[in-house]
Each structure stands twice: as C-alpha cells, then as structure tokens.
Design a protein around this motif. Structure first.
Motif, PDB file in Angstrom:
ATOM      1  N   GLY A   1      46.445 -35.695  38.337  1.00 52.89           N
ATOM      2  CA  GLY A   1      47.718 -36.379  38.553  1.00 52.89           C
ATOM      3  C   GLY A   1      47.574 -37.460  39.609  1.00 52.89           C
ATOM      4  N   ASP A   2      48.590 -38.300  39.698  1.00 53.08           N
ATOM      5  CA  ASP A   2      48.591 -39.320  40.751  1.00 53.08           C
ATOM      6  C   ASP A   2      48.865 -38.663  42.090  1.00 53.08           C
TER       7      ASP A   2
ATOM      8  N   LYS B   1      50.843 -35.146  47.799  1.00 54.98           N
ATOM      9  CA  LYS B   1      50.317 -34.079  46.963  1.00 54.98           C
ATOM     10  C   LYS B   1      49.706 -34.655  45.697  1.00 54.98           C
ATOM     11  N   ARG B   2      48.757 -33.909  45.151  1.00 55.90           N
ATOM     12  CA  ARG B   2      48.134 -34.316  43.899  1.00 55.90           C
ATOM     13  C   ARG B   2      47.837 -33.060  43.095  1.00 55.90           C
ATOM     14  N   GLU B   3      48.165 -33.127  41.819  1.00 55.46           N
ATOM     15  CA  GLU B   3      47.933 -31.964  40.969  1.00 55.46           C
ATOM     16  C   GLU B   3      46.728 -32.181  40.065  1.00 55.46           C
TER      17      GLU B   3
ATOM     18  N   LYS C   1      45.585 -35.056  53.120  1.00 56.02           N
ATOM     19  CA  LYS C   1      44.418 -35.917  53.040  1.00 56.02           C
ATOM     20  C   LYS C   1      43.557 -35.578  51.833  1.00 56.02           C
ATOM     21  N   GLN C   2      43.499 -34.296  51.506  1.00 59.77           N
ATOM     22  CA  GLN C   2      42.709 -33.915  50.340  1.00 59.77           C
ATOM     23  C   GLN C   2      43.294 -34.520  49.068  1.00 59.77           C
ATOM     24  N   ALA C   3      44.625 -34.630  49.014  1.00 61.90           N
ATOM     25  CA  ALA C   3      45.279 -35.240  47.852  1.00 61.90           C
ATOM     26  C   ALA C   3      44.952 -36.731  47.790  1.00 61.90           C
ATOM     27  N   GLU C   4      44.992 -37.369  48.955  1.00 60.56           N
ATOM     28  CA  GLU C   4      44.718 -38.811  49.014  1.00 60.56           C
ATOM     29  C   GLU C   4      43.266 -39.121  48.690  1.00 60.56           C
TER      30      GLU C   4
ATOM     31  N   LEU D   1      48.089 -22.931  41.509  1.00 63.50           N
ATOM     32  CA  LEU D   1      47.213 -22.703  42.654  1.00 63.50           C
ATOM     33  C   LEU D   1      47.507 -23.764  43.697  1.00 63.50           C
ATOM     34  N   SER D   2      47.396 -23.376  44.945  1.00 62.38           N
ATOM     35  CA  SER D   2      47.577 -24.328  46.021  1.00 62.38           C
ATOM     36  C   SER D   2      46.317 -24.304  46.879  1.00 62.38           C
TER      37      SER D   2
END
Length: 611
Positions: free
Chosen positions: A312-313, A328-330, A348-351, A377-378
């Motif tokens: 995901g974006d 957030k990013r999925e 930051k992990q999403a970015e 899951l998160s």
DNA sequence: CCCCCCCC
C-alpha cells in the motif's frame, strides 16, 4: 580489461554506500555450515587498489559458483550488498554479496598488485550507517555463514576458557535473580530505538535488546547512563560477553520472550564483544503459517514468513488519543498455506519501506496480531523485520510463490469485513472470522477496554422499539442533525445555522437481540435499521405521518427474524453512567447455504480441537 | 525505572 572501482572497498568499509562498484573476485573458499548444512562461499574482493578478504556470497548465488559462471578472476558489478559489522574491536566487517552482474573475467594473478589488503577498516562503522541498498530498517537480512567463523578468525579472548570478567559463563536459561556471579555469552537478535519517558518518577531514556544463546533467550534493558554506555556497542547479530547485570521477574504482559526473568544493565555491568560465536543461533523463530493466525487472539505475537504480494501507499493518519500524525503502510503477505494477511508498518518503517523491490520475502518475528475485520498484523518496535532473509523457509515460500503460488486462490484473512482493509475485498459478514455468541459479549468484557471491540454474530430480533425510533433530520447533504419545526413552515438546523423548507426522516432503532446463550440491546442507525424493518426510512416516515396502522406492524413483524450482524461494543458515558453500548455496523439477511457451511467449518474445527 | 505501538 575491466575498470575496477578503485577505492570502493574502503568506502564500503567506512560505512558509505557505493553504487554498483566493479569488483574482482580474487580468492574463493567453500565453507560448510554445519548448522543448516548449507554451503557458503567466502570470497576475497579486489577493487583495483585494495583487497577485502571477507566477502560472503548470499546462498541463492551459490549456483553461479557451482556452474563455474562465478570463479576466481570474475569481475562483477555489485548491485546489492550488506556490510555487517561483526565486531568493532578488532574491527571486522563482512560484505554479503546479495545481487550482482557478472561482467566477465580478468586474470586474477596478472592484474595490478594490490596496494594494501584491508582486513580491518580504518574507521569503526555501525550497521545502521551502512545503507544496505534495499532495507526497511536496521534489521536487513543478514545472510551469511553461521558456525564456521572460527575457520578464518581466531578468537582473541584474554579470559580463561569458559569465563568472563572472573565469572563462569552460564547459559541464559540458568540465569536467576538469586545468583549474581555469572557471565553469559549471547547474540543480540533485536535492538530497540532509544525511547524517552516521563512519569511520576521523573524523566529518563531506555533501550532494550533481545539476547539468545543455545539455552534460551532473554530481554535486557538499559536505562539512562547505560544507554550512553552500551547502546552503540550492542549491534544486532553480534555476540557479546555480559556480566553483572540485574535480573528481575519479567512482566509477562509485555515480554513475549520465553524467559521468566529479564535483565537490566547497571553501572557495574560489563559487556564486551566476542568473536567466538560458539554455534550460537542467529534467531529463535517459531514460525506460524498465515492460515494459523486466524486461531490467534488479538495481541498475540507471532513469527511469520511470506511473500509481499502487494504494497500500500504510505499514508498519514491522526491518532485518536493524542491527535498525533502518524505514517502507516500496509503490506499484504502470502505464504503457502494459501492465505494472505495485512501487516501494517508504522512511522519511519512505513516511510522507508522500499516498494520497488517486487515480491520480496519478508520475515516478521514478533508481529502483533490484531482482529480488525478478520486478522491483521502490526509491526511494533520489538518486531524483527528482515527482507529476503537467507533461511530455508524463505526459499521455500519464494519457490512456492514463483511456481504458481502467486496465481493460486488466496484467502485473505484481513479483508473480511465491510469496507475491507484497503488491500481489497470481501464484503459479506459471512467471511468474518471473529464470530461470537451473545454471552461472550459480557464474558469476554467486550467494549470494556479503551477501544471498541467488533465481532460478528447470528441472532434473532426479539423486539424492535417503536418509540423514538424516528426523528426529523436536517435535509442537508451530509447533515443528519435533528431539525426543529419552527411551526411556520420552515425547519431550523442549528448545525447548518439555516432554515429549510423541508426535513428528512432518520432512524435510530433499538433492538433486543437474542441467541441461545443470551440477549442484548443494540442500536441500529438508518441503513441497518432499514434492513431489519424491511422498509425505507422515508416510506416509514410517511406511514408515521399519516398515522397508518401499518406503521406499528412494521415493528411487530420484525420480531423473531434472524440476521447476521457485525456489532461494535464500546464503553460510553451518558448522564454519569458508564455502560457498554452495542451498535450494529452491518446487518445482513442470512444466506442459509453459506451460513450452514460456516457452521460446518466451526464444527470441524471444534472436532479437531477435541482430538 | 518502560510496557505507547496508534487508523479504518
């Protein structure tokens, strides 16, 4: 003749990223790893200026050696690598060759002589600073040999064998708070960021690491001074001697590691990097199939490995509690159980997630299970994330994916509610996984937490309350506010701050729901109320307006009708009274064929659990 | 001595 990228090795060892350096393989050695039985190739790299004797081929490239395509003298364009600091003192860096193109070959002996052999980098570097080309965080896959490090690097311990700092080296599993004369030799498998806190006891900062040896695992915490002292030194994957730390009972609520105790560094704690790795495991995995995650409760931690089938974006959301903006990013992850699950990366992990890498394998150790619309899951701060880890399970799942798995029919555990999770699809309640009977509402204290709880249930409507079920609302497009009759032919909406010549009917219907186990009141708004009453709100409003006796019948006729419900339970305060309010998110008539199938599955599952 | 991990 190829133009080698002179000076590139030094740059890499100094912690800089170098794009696609041209290097020559000048030596190659076959190393058998007796841990996983895999062959590893250790290579010497030459950049036209210096040599580095400590390169390791990612095992998925082994075939190139075995087919003699890659050999001594080969010149490669190194497109992807990871430089990992194995120790700082003495400095030791391994360069893992993850991806490269073979350009050709030159005579490994006739080339210009190296000016120097770099066996030790000039500057100490940290793993985080060496940008592995495609990583989402510091936990980039470390793909290399395991037990045979001693083959090429001899230990340099000044301690008598089996001791450190004057103490006998014990296994982690034997540590306890009642015996403080111990040392351990353990590998860091995970390291948190430095976190600050502020509470009644004051302010502070802390970090934690997870340690393993052959006997077990333990979490260690460092506060304040110990953060300054040990944070930089402790590197993921590296092995250390540790002694004189405090042990205390671990709070099982927060610690997902298999140990009754946890360790806190104090000002007497001694930690020293260690070259002897003693067959220490790299990671302690308890892998679950994605299909199994539906059997896990929310807030469980699981280890999974799968292929990232869609990304995901990166989106920005605002948290409810603190009004803080958050990224957030999925990711949708699949494995050979033919199930998919959405995993959410935060901050930051999403970015930083590199979405250009198509269909990588992802390993999540300690991902937190959520139960929104099925299972999710998160990725939390303690979750270990590795992209394309070099472990057998990664190759298995990648193989499955490439040999047809990507085309197979996948059941998505995370898109089983109305609205889905943004990754796509199913909309019917029947596909939900969190079915409950009504007695579970109270038994499991649903809605008693800070957040709303959602669940699905099949229930009868015992009674639909007619009184106050309808109100006259503002006709404005997105305004459902109650409107006031001015008794002059106009209607006043306070929210829109204007008068209207008309109004629309809205419904807030309270129903009493029952199944064999219990009954409970629930509120249905507009659409869900229309489904239950089997009539549109405007039409019902006209019946009401005209005092038609059919109005009453609508309410009495829905008694003992059965529906599938998706319900939301949430604690609310009204007139100083706190109670769990239940409202209907979705209501669907029952498809008895599908419903029968669902119940059959439940029975099968129940029978399995009894064996 | 932290222990929040978020949103629909």
């Amino acid at each position: 003749m190829f133009q080698l990228t002179r000076g590139s090795l030094k740059k890499i060892l100094d912690g800089n990223n170098v794009a696609d350096p041209i290097l020559q393989i000048t030596q190659m050695k076959n190393i058998q790893n007796n841990m996983d039985g895999m062959t590893r190739y250790k290579v010497t790299l030459f950049d036209g200026e210096t040599q580095h004797t400590f390169g390791i081929l990612a095992t998925q490239k082994n075939a190139l050696v075995e087919s003699n395509q890659l050999r001594i003298g080969s010149v490669i364009k190194l497109e992807e690598f990871a430089a990992n600091v194995l120790s700082k003192d003495p400095p030791k860096v391994v360069i893992i060759l993850l991806n490269f193109e073979i350009l050709g070959e030159m005579d490994a002996n006739s080339k210009q002589q190296p000016a120097a052999t770099i066996s030790q980098p000039n500057k100490h570097v940290q793993n985080e600073n060496i940008e592995p080309n495609k990583s989402i965080n510091q936990n980039k896959a470390k793909s290399f040999f395991d037990k045979k490090e001693a083959d090429f690097e001899k230990p340099q311990s000044t301690n008598p064998p089996g001791t450190f700092n004057g103490f006998k080296v014990f296994g982690i599993s034997s540590l306890n708070p009642y015996q403080n004369k111990w040392a351990i030799k353990a590998r860091v498998t995970n390291k948190s960021n430095i976190r600050t806190y502020s509470n009644a006891r004051g302010e502070g900062k802390l970090f934690n690491v997870e340690l393993i040896d052959n006997t077990g695992e333990i979490r260690a915490n460092g506060f304040n001074d110990q953060v300054d002292k040990f944070y930089e030194m402790l590197q993921i994957d590296q092995v250390y001697y540790i002694s004189k730390a405090t042990l205390k009972t671990a709070n099982k609520q927060y610690c997902r590691l298999d140990n009754d105790y946890e360790m806190t560094f104090n000002n007497e704690t001694v930690i020293q990097p260690c070259d002897e790795t003693d067959n220490l495991p790299r990671i302690n995995l308890n892998l679950a199939k994605i299909s199994d995650i539906s059997n896990h409760a929310a807030n469980d931690f699981v280890d999974v490995i799968g292929v990232v089938k869609s990304v995901g974006d990166c989106m920005t959301i605002v948290t409810k509690s603190t009004n803080k903006e958050l990224k957030k990013r999925e990711l949708s992850i699949v494995d050979n159980s033919e199930c998919a699950i959405t995993a959410t990366l935060w901050g930051k992990q999403a970015e930083d997630y590199d979405s250009s890498d198509s269909f990588p394998v992802i390993l999540l150790k300690g991902a937190k299970v959520g139960d929104y619309n099925g299972r999710t899951l998160s990725v939390t701060s303690t979750t270990v994330v590795q992209i394309n880890p070099d472990i057998p399970e990664a190759h298995t799942v990648k193989g499955w994916f490439e040999q047809g798995g990507s085309e197979s029919e996948i059941q998505d555990l995370s898109s089983q509610g109305a609205g889905g999770s943004g990754m796509g699809a199913g909309t019917s309640i029947i596909g939900h996984t969190n079915w409950k009977f009504l007695d579970q509402l109270k038994d499991e204290k649903l809605g008693m937490g800070d957040k709303a709880d959602y669940f699905s249930t099949k229930a009868y409507v015992l009674y639909a309350k007619k009184d106050n079920s309808m109100y006259t609302a503002c006709p404005g497009e997105n305004c459902n506010k109650k409107i006031f009759d001015q008794n002059d032919g106009t209607y006043r909406c306070e929210k829109c701050a204007r008068n209207y010549p008309n109004f629309k009917w809205r419904m807030i219907l309270n129903i009493n729901l029952a199944d064999f186990a219990d009954s409970n009141w629930a509120t249905c708004f507009q659409e869900t109320a229309e489904t239950i009453l089997g009539i549109g709100t405007e039409e019902l409003g006209e019946l009401k307006n005209s005092n038609d006796p059919k109005f009453d019948e609508v309410f009495s006729e829905c008694a003992f009708k059965e529906f599938n419900f998706k319900l939301r339970a949430k604690m609310e305060t009204y007139n100083d009274e706190r109670r769990v309010k239940v409202s209907a998110v979705t209501v669907e008539p029952i498809d008895y064929v599908q419903s029968g199938r669902r119940i059959l599955e439940k029975i099968k599952q129940f029978a399995k659990e009894q064996v």
